[in-house]
Each structure stands twice: as C-alpha cells, then as structure tokens.
Design a protein around this motif. Sequence first.
Motif, short mmCIF file in Angstrom:
data_model
loop_
_atom_site.label_atom_id
_atom_site.label_comp_id
_atom_site.label_asym_id
_atom_site.label_seq_id
_atom_site.Cartn_x
_atom_site.Cartn_y
_atom_site.Cartn_z
N GLY A 15 21.17 1.67 5.35
CA GLY A 15 21.78 1.34 4.08
C GLY A 15 21.26 0.05 3.47
N GLY A 16 20.50 -0.70 4.24
CA GLY A 16 19.98 -1.97 3.76
C GLY A 16 18.72 -1.81 2.92
N SER A 17 18.16 -2.96 2.55
CA SER A 17 16.98 -3.00 1.69
C SER A 17 15.92 -3.94 2.24
N LEU A 18 14.68 -3.62 1.92
CA LEU A 18 13.54 -4.48 2.20
C LEU A 18 12.57 -4.38 1.04
N ARG A 19 11.80 -5.44 0.86
CA ARG A 19 10.74 -5.42 -0.14
C ARG A 19 9.42 -5.78 0.52
N LEU A 20 8.49 -4.84 0.49
CA LEU A 20 7.17 -5.06 1.04
C LEU A 20 6.22 -5.54 -0.06
N SER A 21 5.27 -6.38 0.34
CA SER A 21 4.24 -6.85 -0.57
C SER A 21 2.88 -6.62 0.07
N THR A 33 -6.07 2.62 -8.06
CA THR A 33 -4.81 3.08 -7.51
C THR A 33 -4.48 2.36 -6.21
N MET A 34 -3.21 1.99 -6.07
CA MET A 34 -2.73 1.34 -4.85
C MET A 34 -1.65 2.23 -4.24
N ASN A 35 -1.65 2.32 -2.93
CA ASN A 35 -0.77 3.24 -2.23
C ASN A 35 -0.07 2.55 -1.07
N TRP A 36 1.09 3.07 -0.74
CA TRP A 36 1.77 2.73 0.51
C TRP A 36 1.84 3.99 1.37
N TYR A 37 1.35 3.88 2.59
CA TYR A 37 1.47 4.93 3.59
C TYR A 37 2.40 4.43 4.69
N ARG A 38 2.89 5.36 5.48
CA ARG A 38 3.63 4.98 6.67
C ARG A 38 3.30 5.94 7.82
N ARG A 45 0.43 10.38 9.51
CA ARG A 45 0.54 9.39 8.43
C ARG A 45 1.02 10.08 7.16
N GLU A 46 1.92 9.43 6.46
CA GLU A 46 2.53 10.00 5.26
C GLU A 46 2.29 9.09 4.07
N LEU A 47 1.88 9.66 2.95
CA LEU A 47 1.76 8.91 1.72
C LEU A 47 3.17 8.75 1.13
N VAL A 48 3.61 7.52 1.02
CA VAL A 48 4.96 7.23 0.57
C VAL A 48 5.03 7.11 -0.94
N ALA A 49 4.11 6.31 -1.51
CA ALA A 49 4.16 6.05 -2.95
C ALA A 49 2.79 5.59 -3.43
N SER A 50 2.50 5.91 -4.70
CA SER A 50 1.24 5.51 -5.32
C SER A 50 1.51 4.96 -6.70
N ALA A 74 -2.25 -9.11 -12.35
CA ALA A 74 -2.76 -10.48 -12.40
C ALA A 74 -2.84 -11.09 -11.01
N LYS A 75 -1.99 -10.62 -10.11
CA LYS A 75 -1.96 -11.16 -8.74
C LYS A 75 -2.62 -10.21 -7.73
N ASN A 76 -3.13 -9.07 -8.22
CA ASN A 76 -3.72 -8.06 -7.31
C ASN A 76 -2.76 -7.71 -6.19
N THR A 77 -1.51 -7.51 -6.54
CA THR A 77 -0.47 -7.28 -5.56
C THR A 77 0.34 -6.03 -5.90
N VAL A 78 0.67 -5.29 -4.86
CA VAL A 78 1.54 -4.13 -5.00
C VAL A 78 2.79 -4.36 -4.16
N TYR A 79 3.91 -3.86 -4.64
CA TYR A 79 5.19 -4.04 -3.97
C TYR A 79 5.81 -2.68 -3.67
N LEU A 80 6.67 -2.66 -2.67
CA LEU A 80 7.47 -1.47 -2.39
C LEU A 80 8.89 -1.94 -2.13
N GLN A 81 9.77 -1.67 -3.09
CA GLN A 81 11.19 -1.98 -2.93
C GLN A 81 11.85 -0.79 -2.27
#
Length: 119
Positions: A15-21, A33-38, A45-50, A74-81
């Motif tokens: 039920g909690g939250s985390l934010r990945l960078s 394109t930037m992707n998050w896998y897990r 391996r699973e593609l979570v989000a793109s 501008a920061k070349n950064t992707v996040y996953l909330q």
Amino acid sequence: QVQLVESGGGLVQPGGSLRLSCAASGNIVSLYTMNWYRQAPGKQRELVASITRSGSTNYADSVKGRFTISRDNAKNTVYLQMNSLKPEDTAVYVCNAKLSTVLRTNDYWGQGTQVTVSS
C-alpha cells in the motif's frame, strides 16, 4: 562514456509508495525513449513503463493506475512514481534508454535498484 544510474529503491509496506529516478550522463546528443523494466527471482524481465521524448507513455497492465512514468529532458532523467505497492511488485527495477552519442545510437542499461514490498 554513458551511464544510467538508478536511485530510490528500498523496502516499503504493502500500500505504500516509492519514487525511482534514473539519470543519464555522459556525451549524450539525444535521448529517446526511456523505459523501466523489472525482474523478480525466477521470472522473466518485464517492461513496466515507457515514455517517449515527447511524453507519450505506455504501461504494463499489472501497473496501470498505480505507477506513473515521467521525465525531465533538461536533466536527462526519468522517474517512476509507484503507488499502492503490492508484494508482487517486488523486483529489481532497471532503467533503459535509447540514446545517441557523437559515435552511435544504442540502448543503454542501468545497474538496477531493488524494490521490496513486504510487511
């Protein structure tokens, strides 16, 4: 030399939250394109989000409505909330990006960050 460095993983209760960078650095000309896998133990391996450079997003059905991918060009950064986390979200989360340097266009991978959802 290009590097993708993830941060933000950890242990969280259901039920909690985390934010990945994931920050890309190096001699980057263009970041596409930037992707998050897990990958969980014993699972593929699973593609979570793109997210594309223009901001179009796609999600795995298992995370729709709970996870949100975003980027700061501008920061070349992707996040996953990640909200409403479940034990089945436990995995190593890995960032992937297609990008161009002055020499080539290629896929690059981060080293991964562990997310554990447990009470």
